[in-house]
Design a protein around this motif. Sequence first.
Motif, PDB file in Angstrom:
ATOM      1  N   VAL A   1       0.846  -1.194   0.000  1.00 26.21           N
ATOM      2  CA  VAL A   1       0.000   0.000   0.000  1.00 26.21           C
ATOM      3  C   VAL A   1       0.881   1.244   0.000  1.00 26.21           C
ATOM      4  CG1 VAL A   1      -1.764   1.262   1.288  1.00 26.21           C
ATOM      5  CG2 VAL A   1      -1.863  -1.232   1.174  1.00 26.21           C
ATOM      6  N   SER A   2       1.914   1.230   0.845  1.00 30.55           N
ATOM      7  CA  SER A   2       2.823   2.377   0.931  1.00 30.55           C
ATOM      8  C   SER A   2       3.572   2.596  -0.377  1.00 30.55           C
ATOM      9  CB  SER A   2       3.829   2.161   2.067  1.00 30.55           C
ATOM     10  OG  SER A   2       3.163   1.956   3.291  1.00 30.55           O
ATOM     11  N   VAL A   3       4.019   1.489  -1.005  1.00 31.30           N
ATOM     12  CA  VAL A   3       4.737   1.604  -2.279  1.00 31.30           C
ATOM     13  C   VAL A   3       3.841   2.233  -3.340  1.00 31.30           C
ATOM     14  CG1 VAL A   3       5.732   0.277  -4.189  1.00 31.30           C
ATOM     15  CG2 VAL A   3       6.374  -0.257  -1.830  1.00 31.30           C
ATOM     16  N   GLY A   4       2.591   1.797  -3.392  1.00 33.34           N
ATOM     17  CA  GLY A   4       1.651   2.373  -4.357  1.00 33.34           C
ATOM     18  C   GLY A   4       1.478   3.864  -4.159  1.00 33.34           C
ATOM     19  N   TYR A   5       1.312   4.290  -2.912  1.00 30.15           N
ATOM     20  CA  TYR A   5       1.137   5.715  -2.633  1.00 30.15           C
ATOM     21  C   TYR A   5       2.404   6.503  -2.933  1.00 30.15           C
ATOM     22  CZ  TYR A   5      -3.416   4.979  -0.498  1.00 30.15           C
ATOM     23  OH  TYR A   5      -4.738   4.676  -0.289  1.00 30.15           O
ATOM     24  N   LEU A   6       3.565   5.942  -2.595  1.00 23.84           N
ATOM     25  CA  LEU A   6       4.819   6.640  -2.863  1.00 23.84           C
ATOM     26  C   LEU A   6       5.053   6.821  -4.360  1.00 23.84           C
ATOM     27  CD1 LEU A   6       7.251   5.095  -0.224  1.00 23.84           C
ATOM     28  CD2 LEU A   6       6.597   7.501  -0.422  1.00 23.84           C
ATOM     29  N   LEU A   7       4.804   5.774  -5.135  1.00 22.99           N
ATOM     30  CA  LEU A   7       4.978   5.883  -6.586  1.00 22.99           C
ATOM     31  C   LEU A   7       4.000   6.891  -7.180  1.00 22.99           C
ATOM     32  CD1 LEU A   7       5.531   2.133  -7.602  1.00 22.99           C
ATOM     33  CD2 LEU A   7       7.242   3.964  -7.489  1.00 22.99           C
ATOM     34  N   GLY A   8       2.747   6.833  -6.726  1.00 27.78           N
ATOM     35  CA  GLY A   8       1.758   7.798  -7.209  1.00 27.78           C
ATOM     36  C   GLY A   8       2.116   9.214  -6.824  1.00 27.78           C
ATOM     37  N   GLY A   9       2.592   9.389  -5.581  1.00 25.82           N
ATOM     38  CA  GLY A   9       2.991  10.720  -5.134  1.00 25.82           C
ATOM     39  C   GLY A   9       4.188  11.259  -5.889  1.00 25.82           C
ATOM     40  N   GLN A  10       5.177  10.388  -6.160  1.00 30.54           N
ATOM     41  CA  GLN A  10       6.363  10.822  -6.892  1.00 30.54           C
ATOM     42  C   GLN A  10       6.018  11.221  -8.325  1.00 30.54           C
ATOM     43  OE1 GLN A  10       9.700  11.306  -5.969  1.00 30.54           O
ATOM     44  NE2 GLN A  10       8.692  11.251  -3.987  1.00 30.54           N
TER      45      GLN A  10
END
Length: 528
Positions: free
Chosen positions: A359-368
């Motif tokens: 979940v965190s990886v998905g949000y980090l990639l989307g945020g970046q």
Amino acid sequence: MSSSLTPSDEEKSIEAVRSAEEKELPAESMEQSSDAVSMSENQNTEHDGSNPSKENDAAEPIVIDWAENDQANPKNWSKRHRWAVTLIMASITFISPAASSMVAPAAADIGRELHLSSDIELQLVVSVYLLGYTVGPLFLSPMSEIYGRKWIIQCANAVFLVFNLACGFAQTKSQLIAFRFLTGLGGSAPLSVGGGILGDIWTSHDRGRAMSIYSLGPVLGPSLGPIAAGFIASNTTWRWIFWAISILDGVVLVIAITLFQETYAPTILKQRANKLTKETGIKHISKYEDTSLSRKEIWTKNLIRPFKLLSTQPIIQFLTAYMAFIYGLLYLILTTFPKLWTEQYGESTSIGGLNYISVSVGYLLGGQLSSILVDRLYKRLEVKNGGVGRPEFRIPLMFLSSVVLPIGLFWYGWTAQAKTHWILPNIGAAIICFAGMISFGALQIYAVDTYGRYAASALAAIACIRSACGFGFPLFAPYLYNALGYGWGNSLLAFVGFGVGVPLPIVLWRYGAELRRRSPYAVEDRVD
């Protein structure tokens, strides 16, 4: 209304300002204030068409505005200063949502100790926090537009700290639920006021990256929190979940009290006007002040503004519908993740908590991706539009994310239903969060760009319904999955997401400018 000064009155006013400058005020600040007063007087004279030599309006207040390149204007602060404020807000906005979901991995332990007998009661311990998120913005955001951002953020954060600490000492389920609600009430301020703060200090050219980083907090916090909580609950008492996040928040609160300065332009100008009045003996007011309203009328006007925006502004209604759906999905996944991995896949609480990394990886990639592209696309579209910026230039990223989100829901639901290798449901969850983060960030920046100085009220209106969905979705999640399973349950959510999400960017792109022109609150197209 401001007056037009006679030459003698003008000389007295300028002489008084200079006298005050020599006595107490910093030279640079007073010079800027004097320039601002002079500019305002000239503008008023030109507007009225009156002759200063024929009338004496010395009893009328002098209206002040920002001077050119005024360093007290938050948008003119150094980049280092603005990024410091942004990172403080991002930290607070990370901690508060993290506290909302950290109890999820320990829900079973809490239930045994405090005698929570049903699934609804266990979910309520998690979700009641978001009920505080629903109520808080309705009065905290309007108060920030009366008294300024600084004290609202810091006082609300102190309330969060006190009651989150109290959760760790709760002896009954009633105490825990009540403390969780009050913690959410204090923790709601950074989510509703924080966007307004970033709107205060960044121009539309530079706002995208800052907003993307800030927007990670509401979604990254809830996904990272349970990872730490899983190990805390496995190795010590669940009470340390609350105490650990309180220690972290206490550190951030001390930093915020030390470094955070007021960012709201009407409040800063009002303070400057009051100081000039005191020092010169001549009444000064900010250009934002409406002296015709009583304090009660000001309170009423500000407190009802979020409701007026929500009930009368189609843009707010569109944004609220989709952001509420995305936020509800986030908490639905977060609260059902432990049961999926412990019951469906037979993992321990601590190992199951590691699945939140996807979940965190998905949000980090989307945020970046969002932080890189959102300002770049805005500037490119602005150039094509003859140098005139439009809030709708934030929308193009949503054309991608609104289609990717349902794909992620299908993937996650059917791989979990089939009990495939654990990596496959995690990939589906990451896709959901990747798309949700892009949409969430784009819509949040669009709201700030569209409503300008009323951004805090606009975000409060959105946060109210958004948090209500975050509260409600986890409550029906057990019934949804028990009745339909993970496959068809998530497919139903995918159909809803497609039906709401795909038309939204099309509508905003085609009709957003016209809706803004009809709104008394929205900004016009502009050149920064």
